[in-house]
Each structure stands twice: as C-alpha cells, then as structure tokens.
Write an enzyme that holds these catalytic residues in place. Structure first.
Site, PDB file in Angstrom:
ATOM      1  N   HIS A  20      -3.735   6.687   2.302  1.00 21.48           N
ATOM      2  CA  HIS A  20      -4.113   5.361   1.833  1.00 21.48           C
ATOM      3  C   HIS A  20      -5.491   5.007   2.374  1.00 21.48           C
ATOM      4  O   HIS A  20      -5.761   5.140   3.569  1.00 21.48           O
ATOM      5  CB  HIS A  20      -3.080   4.336   2.307  1.00 21.48           C
ATOM      6  CG  HIS A  20      -3.501   2.924   2.111  1.00 21.48           C
ATOM      7  ND1 HIS A  20      -4.022   2.456   0.923  1.00 21.48           N
ATOM      8  CD2 HIS A  20      -3.497   1.854   2.966  1.00 21.48           C
ATOM      9  CE1 HIS A  20      -4.311   1.177   1.050  1.00 21.48           C
ATOM     10  NE2 HIS A  20      -4.009   0.786   2.279  1.00 21.48           N
ATOM     11  N   CYS A  37       0.809  -1.224   0.000  1.00 20.55           N
ATOM     12  CA  CYS A  37       0.000   0.000   0.000  1.00 20.55           C
ATOM     13  C   CYS A  37       0.843   1.274   0.000  1.00 20.55           C
ATOM     14  O   CYS A  37       0.349   2.348  -0.355  1.00 20.55           O
ATOM     15  CB  CYS A  37      -0.935  -0.005   1.201  1.00 20.55           C
ATOM     16  SG  CYS A  37      -1.899  -1.528   1.344  1.00 20.55           S
ATOM     17  N   ASN A  40     -10.006  -1.014  -0.311  1.00 19.96           N
ATOM     18  CA  ASN A  40      -8.555  -0.880  -0.229  1.00 19.96           C
ATOM     19  C   ASN A  40      -7.945  -1.392  -1.531  1.00 19.96           C
ATOM     20  O   ASN A  40      -7.972  -2.584  -1.802  1.00 19.96           O
ATOM     21  CB  ASN A  40      -8.051  -1.686   0.968  1.00 19.96           C
ATOM     22  CG  ASN A  40      -6.552  -1.614   1.163  1.00 19.96           C
ATOM     23  OD1 ASN A  40      -5.815  -1.197   0.274  1.00 19.96           O
ATOM     24  ND2 ASN A  40      -6.091  -2.034   2.326  1.00 19.96           N
TER      25      ASN A  40
END
Length: 330
Positions: A257, A117, A287
């Site tokens: 994020h 990420c 996500n």
C-alpha cells in the site's frame, strides 16, 4: 492426486483520475510546502477526479481493463467485490453500479466491503474462499476511492496525502501451482478513531451542524497511524513468509500500500527486503487507499516488472485499523 486449487490473477486494470494536484498547488491552498510534503511522505503529486466522474465510473473502467487483459467478458464474472470507503451512495452498493456499467447482465453477486486501504487484500481473501469452495469460478476484485471529495483542504495533515483512482483484478481457479499461497487479515478495533470520517453514519447523521464542523471529512491521528503501520505491516509480512516456509531472499517483488515512503522504508528494513524490490508509485498518486495496491500491481504487470513464477508479497494497512498480507506465486 488432485492438485490444490488456488486463485490466480489473470487480468489487471486501473484508472488514474485526470486532474493532477501538485505540491506547488497545495502551497497556495494550505500552510505547507513542497519540501515538507516530500520529506515526510514522498509524494509530489496526486490525482483528482473531474466533477462528473463518480466512484463507480473509475471502478468500471478499471474492471473493464482487467477483463480485457484476461480475455474475458462481463458475463463471465460470477461475482464483483468492490473495496471502497467512498461509495457512490450509502445505498445501494457501488458494485451494483459497476455491474450495470460493465454490462454484466447475468445478475452476478455484487457487493462492497469497507476495509479502507486494506480493501483490495480483503477482497482477494474473500474471492479465495468462494473459488476454493466452488461457489464461484471467476471474480472481479476492485479497489477504488474518490477521496478528494471527503478531504478538508484546510487540514494539511490529510489533504496532502490522498488521491483518487481505481484498480482491479480478475481471478480464477488454477491447479498449476501458481496463484495465492496464503492471505492474512487483521483488525485492531481499539484504533477506530485514529483514521475515520466522523459524520454521515447512524452515529452522526448528516445535519447542518455536522457539515459546518467538517465532520464529513477524513480525520487522522498521523503519528498514531504511522507507529502502528510500521509494526503491523512488518508482522503481517513476516507471517506470510513464515506460513509458506519462505524468507526475505525468496521474495522477488513487493506490492505494498502506497501510504508514506517513510513507512515503506521502515517496513523494508524490519522485514529485511530491499526497497528496490518494492513497487513504488506514491510519488505520482499519493495514497489512494483501497485503490493503491491494484493500481501499483497493474502498472507493474504492464511494464514487465513482474515475471511468471515470481514470489510476490502484498501488504496494506488502513482505517479500522485493518491490515493484511498475501503471498503469491505469480
């Protein structure tokens, strides 16, 4: 006196996968509920790529958009950096396929990096070094993931969280004072197995046994990741501000994020930056790992959320555990 060279984002782009997987859809697949998912994550739906779409397809589309936004051509790129943990293949780099698909015939350096990420911010920091040292003038940075193909849709701890997509940015050198003020990269290798894919590498090569045991899917210790995410993201955000002599009130926009709304809310409180300053799209995409920040950034740029001169904070954390922060003068 020569003005300091900084890298500046001159174009952004993104790719949102065509399929939409809602919480209601997941209720039919695994023991979960719409209320449970929203309460714990803030996610209502996520995108899933069609079967004939590959990681490099999404990445090339996003980078092409970024080049168009910058008014540049593929052969203007000196380098392509592709952040991903779901490459087309183990060999060669997905960035090589992207180079081919966008028509960059100038043989620009093209490589992948795997910081999960945090991949886009790692790529931004690498691009900063290459441009500041004169090794490159124009670089394309991509964050892209096709996570739907590495998820176990019987594991409610992971399958409700992740989605597919890509985001990209084109950066060049700038001496106007705008651009990247600083970036900060970290990894805590003691937490490698809190978020990982066990099978497929040299440690656990693919076999009938690894397939049968679901070793090629994402495994995550959610509580462990949550605990460290809040602490590490907050400390990285504070470091970025302190390094540049700024405080929470100086930040105009936060592009973080998009992992979990509870994480973002906790970080907001710890760093004393109102959640209203955060770009939020987790509700619709879930996500998307490396793609998360560049997708959110592209949307914010295109809808006018970010104005010239804004101070922008970026923060991300993912498998590794790796995390990063960056502060920019837009």
């Amino acid at each position: 006196m020569t003005q300091e060279v900084r890298i500046r984002i001159v174009g952004t782009g993104s790719y949102k996968a065509a399929g939409v997987l809602t919480n209601q859809d997941l209720e039919k697949m695994v023991d979960t509920s719409d209320d449970w998912i929203i309460e714990r994550t803030g996610i209502r739906e996520r995108r899933v790529a069609q079967k004939d779409v590959f990681t490099s397809d999404m990445a090339a589309h996003a980078l092409g958009q970024a080049l168009d936004a910058a008014g540049l051509q593929a052969n203007d790129l000196d380098m392509i950096i592709c952040g991903t943990v779901t490459p087309d293949r183990q060999l060669p780099a997905t960035a090589a396929y992207v180079q081919q698909k966008i028509g960059a015939t100038n043989h620009c350096a093209s490589f992948d990096l795997a910081a999960a990420c945090a991949g886009f911010l790692y790529g931004l920091s690498i691009a900063d070094v290459f441009i500041k040292t004169g090794k490159a003038k124009t670089i394309g940075i991509i964050g892209v993931e096709l996570l739907s193909r590495v998820l176990n849709y019987k594991d409610r701890n992971t399958c409700v969280l992740f989605g597919d997509g890509a985001g990209a940015a084109v950066v060049t050198g700038d001496t106007s004072g705008r651009g990247l003020l600083s970036s900060h990269l970290f990894t805590d290798g003691s937490l490698t197995e809190s978020l990982f894919i066990p099978g497929g590498g040299s440690r656990m090569p693919a076999s009938r046994e690894t397939v049968d045991n679901h070793q090629h899917y994402v495994h995550m210790a959610g509580k462990e990741v949550f605990k460290h995410a809040v602490r590490y993201l907050s400390s990285a955000a504070k470091l970025a501000l302190e390094t540049n002599g700024k405080g929470p009130d100086d930040v105009d926009v936060v592009v973080a994020h998009q992992a979990n709304m509870r994480i973002l809310d906790a970080v907001s409180r710890r760093v004393e930056i109102p959640l209203e300053k955060f770009v939020l799209n987790i509700e619709h995409y879930g996500n998307t790992s490396s793609a998360s920040i560049p997708i959110a950034l592209d949307e914010a740029v295109r809808n006018g959320r970010i104005a010239q001169g804004d101070t922008m904070l970026m923060i991300a954390l993912g498998g590794g555990i790796s995390w990063a922060s960056a502060l920019l003068n837009w």
